[in-house]
Design an enzyme around this catalytic site. Structure first.
Site, PDB file in Angstrom:
ATOM      1  N   ILE A  61       0.818  -1.209   0.000  1.00 21.88           N
ATOM      2  CA  ILE A  61       0.000   0.000   0.000  1.00 21.88           C
ATOM      3  C   ILE A  61       0.853   1.261   0.000  1.00 21.88           C
ATOM      4  CG2 ILE A  61      -0.171   0.142   2.531  1.00 21.88           C
ATOM      5  CD1 ILE A  61      -3.170   0.950   2.075  1.00 21.88           C
ATOM      6  N   LYS A  62       2.099   1.144   0.429  1.00 25.21           N
ATOM      7  CA  LYS A  62       2.968   2.316   0.528  1.00 25.21           C
ATOM      8  C   LYS A  62       3.361   2.888  -0.833  1.00 25.21           C
ATOM      9  CE  LYS A  62       3.234   2.612   5.035  1.00 25.21           C
ATOM     10  NZ  LYS A  62       2.726   3.784   5.773  1.00 25.21           N
ATOM     11  N   ASP A  63       3.117   2.139  -1.902  1.00 21.89           N
ATOM     12  CA  ASP A  63       3.349   2.712  -3.236  1.00 21.89           C
ATOM     13  C   ASP A  63       2.524   3.974  -3.425  1.00 21.89           C
ATOM     14  OD1 ASP A  63       4.911   0.509  -3.684  1.00 21.89           O
ATOM     15  OD2 ASP A  63       3.671  -0.338  -5.279  1.00 21.89           O
TER      16      ASP A  63
END
Length: 359
Positions: A61-63
């Site tokens: 999700i950190k993308d």
């Protein structure tokens, strides 16, 4: 040869394409599937969904935060071609930034706590990032990895410290992407959303979006691991206690209210505390019943989603995020010796111990 009718009857329905061709790494971030968790939904009498963020191109999700922060910096003229992007991160934001930097021609430098998995460190280096593991000390300590990242960036020309914890471009990225995606995928039927927080960007951005679109009807809850102060802070009405204890989860939990979380914390409906034992048990359950190979923070989120579904009652619709896969943690999470060293092997249900294949 099979006749065409029989071939059609045996074929699995294909998931429809959600986009046309996209441009590069950045264009492929987001629009992840929303997975109906069948076994857990049937157990609770509710509908529990997980946003499959492990399907982002960088694997987590950190993308979303990574591209959101970089695009914001470019828009503001804070970084020019060939510059250096520096961050303090427990791993996944750094991996997202390293991918983004490779795709955009920036140099990437990452400071991280030396408690993180070797898989994450190795991947960052393979992506061309400069990696500096430093002792894990509280945020108040000037040697905290975030402060070291900031100081490093200040010494360079054409460089930025992305400041993922307090840069609210992080929250905005989720407000304009993750939240609207969930709303559309559930056809506007979300009784509850819950997830853990590291920076607070996901919870704040998604929460703000869902509250607005539901006219305040969607409940937004925070899930918290051991060693974090946020559950106590929210449950006590704003009393910040000293951080104690620790968790096997990586990248979540906090000793303070970040600027990202601060944009939404007063609108939260509640918080749940999830012990590591429950996260480990769920991690193995998801692999066995759903075929999902996920990390401990994802397992914690799903434990919390089940508990929230029970609180909201049968028929409720609850969404959480499946942050990343287990590939970055497998040498620990599927090691009998490592689990025993943490006192967590007994938390694995006996019939699922067949998956502890690493020693």
């Amino acid at each position: 040869m099979l006749c065409s009718a029989l071939r059609r009857s045996l074929a699995q329905p294909a998931r429809r394409f959600t986009t046309r061709a996209v441009e590069g790494f950045a264009g492929s971030i987001g629009n992840t599937p929303l997975i109906y968790l069948k076994a857990l939904s049937e157990q609770t009498g509710s509908s529990i969904f997980g946003k499959a963020e492990f399907q982002n191109p960088g694997g987590s999700i950190k993308d979303r935060a990574a591209i959101g922060i970089v695009l914001d910096a470019e828009k503001k003229g804070l970084i020019k071609p060939g510059g250096t992007i520096v961050e303090g991160t427990a791993g996944n934001t750094g991996i997202g930034l390293a991918h983004v930097c490779r795709s955009k021609g920036y140099r990437c430098v990452i400071f991280m706590p030396d408690t993180q998995s070797q898989e994450k460190i190795d991947l960052l280096r393979m992506l061309g990032a400069g990696v500096y593991p430093v002792p894990a000390v509280p945020y108040e300590n000037p040697k905290n990895y975030n402060h070291q990242a900031k100081e490093y960036a200040q010494k360079l020309d054409n460089a930025i410290w992305t400041d993922q914890f307090d840069n609210t471009a992080n929250t905005y990225a989720h407000y304009i992407t993750t939240g609207p995606e969930i709303w559309e995928q559930t056809e506007g039927k979300v009784d509850g959303f819950i997830c853990s927080t590291g920076t607070g960007g996901t919870l704040a951005g998604v929460g703000k979006c869902l509250k607005e679109k539901s006219n305040g009807k969607s409940q937004i809850w925070l899930a918290d691991p051991p060693g974090s102060v946020l559950y106590t802070y929210i449950s006590s009405g704003g009393k910040l206690v000293e951080r104690t204890g620790s968790s096997i989860t990586e990248g979540i939990g906090q000793g303070r209210v970040t600027a990202n979380l601060g944009t939404f914390i007063n609108e939260l409906d509640g918080a749940l505390h999830v012990p590591d034992e429950q996260s480990i048990a769920m991690l193995y359950q998801l692999l066995d019943t759903e075929g999902l190979y996920v990390g401990a923070s994802t397992a914690l989120n799903v434990v919390a989603a089940v508990e929230l579904a029970r609180k909201l009652g049968k028929g409720s619709r609850v969404v959480t995020v499946l942050c990343d896969g287990a590939y970055r943690y497998q040498s620990r999470l599927f090691s009998k010796k490592w689990l025993q060293s943490k006192g967590l092997f007994d938390a694995v249900p006996e019939h699922l111990r067949k998956y502890t294949v690493l020693d």
